[in-house]
Structures are given as C-alpha cells and as structure tokens.
Enzyme design. Structure first.
Site, short mmCIF file in Angstrom:
data_model
loop_
_atom_site.label_atom_id
_atom_site.label_comp_id
_atom_site.label_asym_id
_atom_site.label_seq_id
_atom_site.Cartn_x
_atom_site.Cartn_y
_atom_site.Cartn_z
N ASN A 275 -19.67 38.65 91.38
CA ASN A 275 -18.90 37.66 90.61
C ASN A 275 -17.40 37.84 90.87
O ASN A 275 -16.94 38.95 91.09
CB ASN A 275 -19.22 37.84 89.12
CG ASN A 275 -18.30 37.06 88.19
OD1 ASN A 275 -17.61 37.65 87.35
ND2 ASN A 275 -18.27 35.76 88.32
N GLY A 276 -16.69 36.72 90.83
CA GLY A 276 -15.24 36.75 90.94
C GLY A 276 -14.72 35.86 92.06
O GLY A 276 -15.00 36.09 93.24
N ASP A 277 -14.02 34.79 91.67
CA ASP A 277 -13.30 33.91 92.61
C ASP A 277 -14.22 33.16 93.58
O ASP A 277 -13.76 32.76 94.66
CB ASP A 277 -12.27 34.70 93.42
CG ASP A 277 -11.18 35.31 92.54
OD1 ASP A 277 -11.14 34.99 91.34
OD2 ASP A 277 -10.37 36.11 93.06
N CYS B 234 -15.46 41.83 79.61
CA CYS B 234 -14.40 40.99 79.05
C CYS B 234 -13.12 41.80 78.83
O CYS B 234 -13.15 42.83 78.16
CB CYS B 234 -14.87 40.39 77.73
SG CYS B 234 -13.68 39.24 77.08
N LYS C 4 -23.18 43.29 82.34
CA LYS C 4 -22.14 42.64 83.14
C LYS C 4 -20.87 43.45 82.98
O LYS C 4 -20.40 43.68 81.86
CB LYS C 4 -21.92 41.21 82.65
CG LYS C 4 -20.83 40.49 83.42
CD LYS C 4 -20.91 38.99 83.19
CE LYS C 4 -19.77 38.26 83.87
NZ LYS C 4 -18.49 38.47 83.19
N GLN D 101 -25.90 37.13 75.63
CA GLN D 101 -25.00 38.26 75.86
C GLN D 101 -24.49 38.78 74.52
O GLN D 101 -24.08 38.00 73.66
CB GLN D 101 -23.80 37.85 76.72
CG GLN D 101 -22.95 39.06 77.06
CD GLN D 101 -21.70 38.71 77.83
OE1 GLN D 101 -20.76 38.16 77.27
NE2 GLN D 101 -21.68 39.03 79.11
N ARG E 121 -15.14 30.13 86.54
CA ARG E 121 -14.10 29.11 86.39
C ARG E 121 -14.29 27.91 87.31
O ARG E 121 -13.94 26.80 86.94
CB ARG E 121 -12.72 29.76 86.60
CG ARG E 121 -12.35 30.68 85.43
CD ARG E 121 -11.21 31.61 85.80
NE ARG E 121 -11.62 32.53 86.85
CZ ARG E 121 -10.80 33.35 87.49
NH1 ARG E 121 -9.52 33.37 87.17
NH2 ARG E 121 -11.25 34.16 88.42
N PRO F 273 -21.14 33.80 82.00
CA PRO F 273 -20.87 33.54 80.58
C PRO F 273 -19.37 33.35 80.38
O PRO F 273 -18.58 34.14 80.89
CB PRO F 273 -21.35 34.83 79.89
CG PRO F 273 -21.31 35.88 80.95
CD PRO F 273 -21.52 35.19 82.26
N ALA G 162 -16.87 32.48 77.11
CA ALA G 162 -16.71 32.15 75.70
C ALA G 162 -15.86 30.89 75.57
O ALA G 162 -14.83 30.75 76.22
CB ALA G 162 -16.05 33.32 74.98
#
Ligand SMILES: Cc1cc2nc3c(=O)[nH]c(=O)nc-3n(C[C@H](O)[C@H](O)[C@H](O)COP(=O)(O)O)c2cc1C
Length: 356
Positions: free
Chosen positions: A200-202, A100, A139, A70, A225, A16, A18
C-alpha cells in the site's frame, strides 16, 4: 488470493479511510471491481460503540462478503472484546489498525504509534487472534521512523501470533503522508513471512500497481486516496493485471449513473443531514478525478461553490446530474483512443462544451 477461508476475486483492495470508505463507498468500489474492502477504523472502547459514528462504522448490512472490520485501540483486553463484539455482529475478518498516524489516534498509543512499542503491539495481535475464530489481519506502516523500520520483525511476530494477512503502507509513522512511499521494506516483509502481504502507498493506476507488485512480490495491492472520486480504478487495475490491456474509462452515461447511485446510497446510509454535508467532499473528488485541465478546474470550482450551499438531497442530485449532462460529451472515438493509448488519454474523454 485468499484470507483464511475466503477466496477473493482479485488482488486489488480498497484501503480503509476514516470518513471516506463508509459502507456505500465500499459497496460501490466492490461493485466496480475491488476484490476486498475493510471498514473505516472502529473504536475498541465500548463506551463509543453506541455513538452514531461508531455504529455506522460497524454496520455491514447487505455488504458483499467477506465483511472486514478494522478496530483501533491500545489495550489488548479491550481490543479482544471489540473483536468479539464485531464478530458477533457479522464481521468475518478483523483487521487491527497499526497504520494510522493521526494525532487523535496516536496520542492514545494506538494506530501507528503501536509500532513503537513492539511488546504491546504483539500483545494486541495475540489477544485478538485468541479471542475470535475468524481471520485476524494487521495493517501497519514500515516502522515508527526512518531510523527504526521494524516492520519485518513485527510481521514475523504477528504471523507467529496468528495474523492471517499483513498490509504494509510504505511510509513510517514519522513520515505521515510526506515524501514517496518506499517499497523495499514491503519486499522485505513479503520475503520474511508466509501469510499474504499487501502493498500500500501511492498506487494511483494500473502501471503503478503492476510495478509495485513486481518490486515487492506482494500478493495484493491496496489503494486509498486514488480511489476517492474514482471508484472504477479497481476494475481498471484488475483488468490490466489480468490482461495487460488498459480498460476504457467509464463513459458519460455510466459516470452519471455511478454518481447518482452513490449519492442515493450515501443519503440512505448517513441520513439526510449528515449525508448532504459529507456528500460535498465526494462530489468534489469526483470532479477533481474527472477534470484534467486548468480551465476545466475553474469551471468545476464555480460549480462546487454553488453545490456546497445546497441543503437537501434532491437539490444536490439534480445539480450534479445537470452539471454532468452539460459538461460531459462522450465521444466514441476518444474512448477507443483512451483504451489504446492509456491513462494519459483519459483527459480527452471529457469534452467541456462551454469552455472558452
Ligand atoms: C482520509 C484518510 C483516512 C484514513 N483512515 C484510515 C483508517 O481508518 N485506518 C487505516 O488503517 N488507515 C487509514 N488511512 C490510511 C490509508 O488506509 C492508506 O494506508 C494510506 O492512505 C496510503 O495509501 P494511498 O497512498 O493509496 O492513499 C487513511 C487515509 C486517509 C487519506
């Protein structure tokens, strides 16, 4: 891979984001291979539900199932109410945002700030899981700060409270987006609970996705991203995980079709005024994702300067299509090379015909 009653087609998820993963973008990612997508966070405060922004975020009309929403907030009763409200409107999964780091979200003690108040975090999961019949997922990050990585304890508590899946971004709240994501804590979370865990991450491509799955033992990976301007990343990763082979990137004709379909859906969903403005960042990301070399980047920047001054959908669509037609020269041999040589060969796909 399942979330409650829902069997997902693969283990490659859209994160997700925003302002990025609105319904058109989620649909596109799913069409291009994502096994699952969660909406951008929607406020739990009922005063905001009628706002244009929140009402768009909770609109799932026509979205491929399962539809996951979410919610973000810090009040257990309000969060429970928000979960019920969204389920009544068609949400099939409710995800709780504890990841977040944005000040706007954390100042209200929601998002990743909740990880600093474990009792409140647990009360929220408890209240939401008791309020709805659909699966509730969480999350989160690895903890409030590097000296306080409490994701494992929280994950165990959340599982006991009824969470059906836990996603962990391998950074703490204090780290924001700095440094590298670490996957050791995600592996510890996976070892500690029996519900599915998502890493999750990179994660920015097939090899990294496989490495993260191996290191963490996680059930799925979530990509944020790296999907901006590159929604086909999901099928690339899914194909590699399934077959061990790299998929050729989209050819020029498909790229033009993807951009044009995305923009049309984007304007239809966001309206012309907002759609034209928010399309600018998506087009910028697509160009960044397509362009590897410095010289090409200069050419794309000049195009974006002109593009960002256009004020209507027709002009934007026409400009993007002309630009892509002008600069992308597909070459079958290069596509075959790219498939056999891997991601590094992607650069070769796009021949820029007017470069010095
Ligand atoms: C622009 C942007 C918006 C985001 N919005 C949300 C959000 O609404 N909810 C959430 O849980 N995480 C949000 N995140 C965090 C991402 O879901 C993800 O955890 C993070 O970007 C790390 O994954 P990545 O390295 O694949 O990008 C956002 C991230 C970005 C870059």
């Amino acid at each position: 891979m399942r979330i409650g009653p829902f069997a997902l087609r693969n283990k490659v998820f859209v994160a997700p984001m925003a302002g990025v993963t609105d319904r058109p973008f989620r649909q596109l990612c799913k069409r291009l291979g994502a096994g699952y997508a969660v909406s951008e966070m929607a406020a739990s405060n009922p005063k905001l539900w009628a706002s244009v922004k929140t009402s768009r975020r909770i609109d799932h009309e026509g979205e491929m199932e399962p539809k996951a929403v979410q919610i973000a907030g810090a009040d257990p009763r309000m969060m429970a109410e928000a979960a019920r409200f969204n389920v009544d409107r068609g949400a099939q999964i409710i995800d709780i945002n504890m990841g977040c780091p944005a000040k706007k979200v954390c100042n209200a003690w929601s998002g990743s700030a909740l990880m600093g108040d474990e009792a409140l975090a647990l009360a929220i999961v408890d209240a939401v899981a008791s309020a709805v019949q659909v699966p509730v997922t969480v999350k989160m990050r690895t903890g409030p700060s590097p000296s306080r990585r409490n994701a494992v304890r929280l994950a165990r508590d959340f599982e006991r409270a009824g969470a059906a899946m836990i996603t962990v971004h391998g950074r703490t709240r204090a780290c924001a987006y700095g440094g590298q994501a670490e996957y050791g804590t995600i592996a510890d979370v996976k070892a500690a609970v029996s519900v599915p865990v998502v890493a999750n991450g990179d994660i920015d491509g097939p090899h990294k996705a496989l490495a993260v799955l191996r290191i963490t033992g996680a059930d799925a990976v979530m990509i944020g991203r790296a999907a901006q301007g590159r929604p086909w990343i999901f099928r690339e990763i899914a194909h590699f995980l399934e077959t061990g082979a790299l998929l050729a990137p989209p050819d020029a004709a498909e790229l033009r079709a993807v951009l044009s379909d995305h923009l049309l859906d984007h304007y239809a969903f966001n309206g012309e005024f907002t759609g034209v403005r928010t399309a600018r960042k998506h087009v910028g990301w697509y160009l960044r994702a397509m362009i590897g070399r410095q010289a090409d980047a200069g050419r794309a920047r000049a195009f974006l300067d002109r593009f960002n001054r256009l004020e209507c959908p027709e002009q934007q669509l026409d400009a993007v299509d002309r630009f892509l037609a002008e600069v992308l020269t597909p070459d079958r041999d290069d596509r075959a090379d790219a498939a056999s040589c891997g991601e590094a060969a992607n650069d070769k796909l796009f021949r820029w015909s007017h470069l010095a």
